[in-house]
Design a protein around this motif. Structure first.
Motif, PDB file in Angstrom:
ATOM      1  N   ASN A 291       0.835  -1.218   0.000  1.00 56.14           N
ATOM      2  CA  ASN A 291       0.000   0.000   0.000  1.00 56.14           C
ATOM      3  C   ASN A 291       0.863   1.259   0.000  1.00 56.14           C
ATOM      4  N   VAL A 292       1.962   1.207   0.757  1.00 53.80           N
ATOM      5  CA  VAL A 292       2.859   2.370   0.814  1.00 53.80           C
ATOM      6  C   VAL A 292       3.500   2.606  -0.548  1.00 53.80           C
ATOM      7  N   MET A 293       4.037   1.552  -1.150  1.00 58.33           N
ATOM      8  CA  MET A 293       4.705   1.696  -2.448  1.00 58.33           C
ATOM      9  C   MET A 293       3.721   2.134  -3.530  1.00 58.33           C
ATOM     10  N   SER A 294       2.516   1.590  -3.470  1.00 60.21           N
ATOM     11  CA  SER A 294       1.483   1.976  -4.437  1.00 60.21           C
ATOM     12  C   SER A 294       1.140   3.456  -4.277  1.00 60.21           C
ATOM     13  N   PHE A 295       1.021   3.899  -3.018  1.00 62.35           N
ATOM     14  CA  PHE A 295       0.719   5.304  -2.717  1.00 62.35           C
ATOM     15  C   PHE A 295       1.835   6.216  -3.235  1.00 62.35           C
ATOM     16  N   LEU A 296       3.094   5.873  -2.916  1.00 62.37           N
ATOM     17  CA  LEU A 296       4.227   6.700  -3.351  1.00 62.37           C
ATOM     18  C   LEU A 296       4.339   6.719  -4.874  1.00 62.37           C
ATOM     19  N   ASN A 297       4.136   5.562  -5.503  1.00 65.23           N
ATOM     20  CA  ASN A 297       4.243   5.497  -6.971  1.00 65.23           C
ATOM     21  C   ASN A 297       3.144   6.287  -7.668  1.00 65.23           C
ATOM     22  N   GLU A 298       1.943   6.272  -7.067  1.00 63.09           N
ATOM     23  CA  GLU A 298       0.832   7.044  -7.660  1.00 63.09           C
ATOM     24  C   GLU A 298       1.147   8.534  -7.618  1.00 63.09           C
ATOM     25  N   ILE A 299       1.657   8.988  -6.463  1.00 60.40           N
ATOM     26  CA  ILE A 299       2.031  10.411  -6.331  1.00 60.40           C
ATOM     27  C   ILE A 299       3.159  10.738  -7.315  1.00 60.40           C
ATOM     28  N   LEU A 300       4.158   9.848  -7.386  1.00 61.72           N
ATOM     29  CA  LEU A 300       5.302  10.076  -8.280  1.00 61.72           C
ATOM     30  C   LEU A 300       4.859  10.152  -9.745  1.00 61.72           C
ATOM     31  N   THR A 301       3.992   9.236 -10.147  1.00 60.10           N
ATOM     32  CA  THR A 301       3.519   9.212 -11.540  1.00 60.10           C
ATOM     33  C   THR A 301       2.843  10.523 -11.912  1.00 60.10           C
ATOM     34  N   LYS A 302       2.045  11.066 -10.975  1.00 60.76           N
ATOM     35  CA  LYS A 302       1.304  12.297 -11.271  1.00 60.76           C
ATOM     36  C   LYS A 302       2.186  13.538 -11.154  1.00 60.76           C
ATOM     37  N   ALA A 303       3.227  13.468 -10.315  1.00 57.16           N
ATOM     38  CA  ALA A 303       4.054  14.665 -10.088  1.00 57.16           C
ATOM     39  C   ALA A 303       5.270  14.739 -11.010  1.00 57.16           C
ATOM     40  N   LYS A 304       5.751  13.596 -11.498  1.00 63.37           N
ATOM     41  CA  LYS A 304       7.032  13.592 -12.226  1.00 63.37           C
ATOM     42  C   LYS A 304       7.011  14.414 -13.520  1.00 63.37           C
ATOM     43  N   PRO A 305       5.939  14.344 -14.324  1.00 65.91           N
ATOM     44  CA  PRO A 305       5.944  15.186 -15.540  1.00 65.91           C
ATOM     45  C   PRO A 305       6.106  16.668 -15.210  1.00 65.91           C
ATOM     46  N   ALA A 306       5.418  17.108 -14.150  1.00 67.27           N
ATOM     47  CA  ALA A 306       5.543  18.520 -13.733  1.00 67.27           C
ATOM     48  C   ALA A 306       6.958  18.792 -13.243  1.00 67.27           C
ATOM     49  N   ALA A 307       7.530  17.831 -12.502  1.00 73.03           N
ATOM     50  CA  ALA A 307       8.892  18.003 -11.965  1.00 73.03           C
ATOM     51  C   ALA A 307       9.912  18.143 -13.089  1.00 73.03           C
ATOM     52  N   ILE A 308       9.789  17.314 -14.118  1.00 76.02           N
ATOM     53  CA  ILE A 308      10.738  17.368 -15.249  1.00 76.02           C
ATOM     54  C   ILE A 308      10.617  18.703 -15.980  1.00 76.02           C
ATOM     55  N   LYS A 309       9.374  19.147 -16.144  1.00 77.62           N
ATOM     56  CA  LYS A 309       9.132  20.438 -16.811  1.00 77.62           C
ATOM     57  C   LYS A 309       9.756  21.582 -15.996  1.00 77.62           C
ATOM     58  N   GLU A 310       9.564  21.537 -14.670  1.00 78.57           N
ATOM     59  CA  GLU A 310      10.123  22.571 -13.795  1.00 78.57           C
ATOM     60  C   GLU A 310      11.649  22.534 -13.840  1.00 78.57           C
ATOM     61  N   PHE A 311      12.201  21.339 -13.843  1.00 83.03           N
ATOM     62  CA  PHE A 311      13.650  21.173 -13.841  1.00 83.03           C
ATOM     63  C   PHE A 311      14.266  21.728 -15.125  1.00 83.03           C
ATOM     64  N   ASP A 312      13.635  21.433 -16.251  1.00 84.22           N
ATOM     65  CA  ASP A 312      14.127  21.955 -17.544  1.00 84.22           C
ATOM     66  C   ASP A 312      14.064  23.477 -17.566  1.00 84.22           C
TER      67      ASP A 312
END
Length: 678
Positions: A291-312
């Protein structure tokens, strides 16, 4: 000796001014003897086991031991010295042995088990049932059902873990204190706020050298990373910070990390759990590592595209601004701050002038009063352990005494980094008499200097509100048993009251109560409030994957058999693979200074911060809907969460307040990573 030892006398408040270092060990040894007598009396009584003569009696056994050890370990965090640290190493095994003797006491467990097995026939209220379940689980999760040989193994593991954890923390503190960057030329500090330069200059004078001395204390480190124009200076500071307890010296924590994770795994296996994470999460809202890994992965999946855009965007901005083509870790905070200023015209130094510490404290108290009808009055008669510590009496609007509140705000050599809430006494009811709590928050904010008062960064303001949320949880407790009182709740629920409080820092109605210019007393202009709110989601994608990465690193240590791991750094790099956007620094390692999981209680639990953010975002949506000071909503939160402690399952408490389970999308909406509700 007990006659001369203030810790062995009856005291209402910790007698700090009378306590000497030499008092601690004898006091703990004597209190251990007394506690053992209490336990023997309960375990060996001839009367049939009842809730009152066994469970209640056990709840209040060893009262003096609890009082003494709280004082001792709180000082070991907030005002330590080599003598206290040596005592901690000496008494920790004794305390660990006592804990094991208690939890492996056959006669005592037989009484508890007898009550537990007939609980359906007993007329227990929900709080008594909860205490019985908690105590029974505590015994079984600590080996009460194991064979003798395995119990002996468990004792040995616990003894080693308690010493390793202490050693880990002492090494990090020693490394933090040992770092001094001597700067002679003021030009190297170009861009660094004046208040930081003042402190660095004062320290240099104390050390009798010319120029400035920079340390790794947060009030120095963070502003340097955000504002120092010298890339070389930022690099030195970041590498110094990241190399804590990872250098080739006596304070290196790599072996301690490997020993701790292996012992935790061994312990979990002994108790019939697959991993340490499985063991820990049985007593959490999340329930399982999956449940923890699923929770963290769900947040990561939704946040990572924004993070990459911000980083660039950040890399492009650094290249455009200063021709930086090899963007590094020591550039991130600096260019984030510059980009934030360009986008929102928000200058942190200008902002700080509206957050003078005393005004913020006053505003915090006003917010608490508007929400929960609590009042704070300074008390100068109660003993403190350092002149910086403030004490307040806490009462309700009818004048009823609720709590004593200690606050310790500034860094010192004997104080560990960060911010935390602790208690010297919990709230409870005994023999019909209610005992009110003694609660403390400890922070590391910039000290006032000869030139200006203590001005907080906005991040420090939210930190203060955060820790105060924990304090409210303890101060407003309304339960019968100390082990179910206040913040004695599941660790993925404990951050809800603290993180919820941070939301008021972004609201105009709250800010106008305390955000006043320290010179002119002008209330913070509306346009600045708008900038704070608009900038609150700035780089939120990167911030989110950073928090997720810490949760994943924690799980990577605790959700497997760690016996094959031999290289701490290589393991860490593997854990960070999905979230890392910047080049690695070979001399830096997070795990060797990751106090939350190797010194504090967050092992297999760091995900709790994000988990609780979901709860707090969902909860605050209700406040936003009804009004941020809506009395009915605040009262529901007070009655269903703050006062209840650990007397019911956290999800039940949350649903009693909110009327529904929390919606994870509330967090993503607030972070600007999902569209807002229409």
């Amino acid at each position: 000796m007990s006659q001369d030892n203030p810790l062995l006398q009856h005291f209402e408040y910790p007698p700090f001014s009378k306590i000497k270092n030499k008092h601690f060990k004898p006091a703990i040894e004597q209190a251990l003897k007394d506690a053992r007598k209490d336990i023997t009396t309960i375990a060996e009584q001839s009367a049939e086991p009842t809730f009152k003569n066994t469970l209640e009696a056990l709840e209040f056994a060893g009262d003096q031991l609890g009082k003494v050890t709280r004082i001792f370990f709180n000082l070991n965090s907030a005002e330590t010295n080599p003598e206290i640290q040596k005592t901690a190493q000496e008494v920790s095994p004794l305390l660990s042995e006592f804990s094991n003797d208690l939890l492996l006491n056959e006669k005592l467990f037989a009484r508890i088990k007898s009550i537990y097995n007939q609980k359906s026939e007993l007329d227990l209220n929900h709080e008594q049932e909860r205490l019985l379940d908690k105590v029974y689980k505590n015994f079984t999760r600590n080996g009460a059902n194991l064979e003798k040989e395995k119990q002996a193994q468990l004792r040995d593991i616990d003894k080693q873990l308690s010493q390793l954890s202490l050693q880990f923390g002492e090494n990090v503190l020693a490394e933090t204190n040992a770092f001094e960057l001597h700067i002679e030329d003021e030009k190297e500090l170009d861009g660094v706020p004046e208040s930081v330069k003042d402190s660095a200059q004062t320290l240099a004078k104390e050390k009798e050298v010319l120029g400035y001395i920079l340390t790794l204390d947060f009030p120095t480190y963070l502003p340097v990373m955000k504002f120092a124009k010298s890339r070389n200076l930022r690099e030195k500071m970041l590498k110094g910070f990241g190399a804590k307890a990872f250098k080739d010296n006596e304070y290196n924590n790599t072996e301690n990390v490997l020993k701790i994770v292996k012992l935790r795994y061994e312990r979990a296996q002994l108790l019939g759990f697959e991993t340490h994470a499985d063991f820990v999460l049985q007593e959490r809202m999340a329930k399982t590592p999956e449940n923890v890994m699923s929770f963290l992965n769900e947040i990561l999946t939704k946040a990572k595209p924004a993070a990459i855009k911000e980083f660039d965007e950040l890399k492009s901005f650094a290249e455009k601004t200063d021709q930086i083509t090899d963007f590094q870790k020591w550039d991130q905070a600096y260019y984030s701050e510059k980009l934030k200023q360009e986008k929102f015209d928000l200058n942190e130094d200008e902002l700080k002038e509206y957050f003078e510490l005393n005004n913020v404290i006053d505003g915090l108290f006003k917010v608490a009063h508007k929400l929960y009808q609590v009042n704070f009055k300074k008390n100068k008669t109660i003993d403190v352990y350092h002149e910086d510590v403030l004490v307040f009496d806490v009462t309700d609007d009818n004048g009823k005494f609720l709590a004593t509140f200690y606050a310790d705000f500034h860094p010192r050599a004997g104080k560990r980094d960060g911010a935390w809430m602790t208690t010297y006494k919990d709230q409870y009811v005994k023999d019909g008499k209610e005992e009110r709590p003694q609660v403390s928050i400890v922070c590391n904010f910039t000290k006032p200097s000869a030139k200006q008062p203590s001005l907080l960064t906005f991040m420090e303001v939210t930190t203060l509100f955060h820790e105060f949320g924990h304090a409210l949880h303890a101060m407003l407790a309304n339960t019968f048993y100390p082990s179910l009182s206040g913040a004695s709740v599941y660790w993925d629920f404990v951050e809800l009251p603290s993180q919820l409080m941070e939301n008021w820092c972004y609201e105009h109605e709250a800010l106008e109560l305390f955000a006043k210019h320290y010179k002119t007393e002008e209330v913070i202009p509306q346009e600045l409030i708008e900038k704070i709110r608009k900038s609150s989601n700035f780089m939120e994608g990167l911030q989110t994957i950073r928090q997720v990465s810490f949760g994943q690193l924690d799980m990577s240590w605790h959700n497997l058999n760690p016996c094959e791991i031999t290289d701490v750094k290589a393991h860490e790099n593997k854990a960070f693979k999905e979230t890392s956007l910047l080049p690695d620094i070979p001399t830096n390692c997070m795990s060797t200074a990751f106090g939350h999981i190797f010194q504090g209680g967050y092992s297999a639990g760091y995900y709790s911060y994000k988990w609780a953010e979901v709860l707090d975002a969902d909860a605050f949506e209700l406040f936003k809907e009804k009004g941020i000071f809506d009395s009915e909503t605040a009262q529901k939160f007070k009655e269903n969460v703050l006062q209840q402690g650990g007397t019911k399952d956290p999800m039940e408490l949350y649903k009693n307040f909110r009327g529904q389970e929390p919606n994870p999308d509330a967090l993503l909406r607030r972070a600007g990573l999902l569209e807002n509700k229409k």
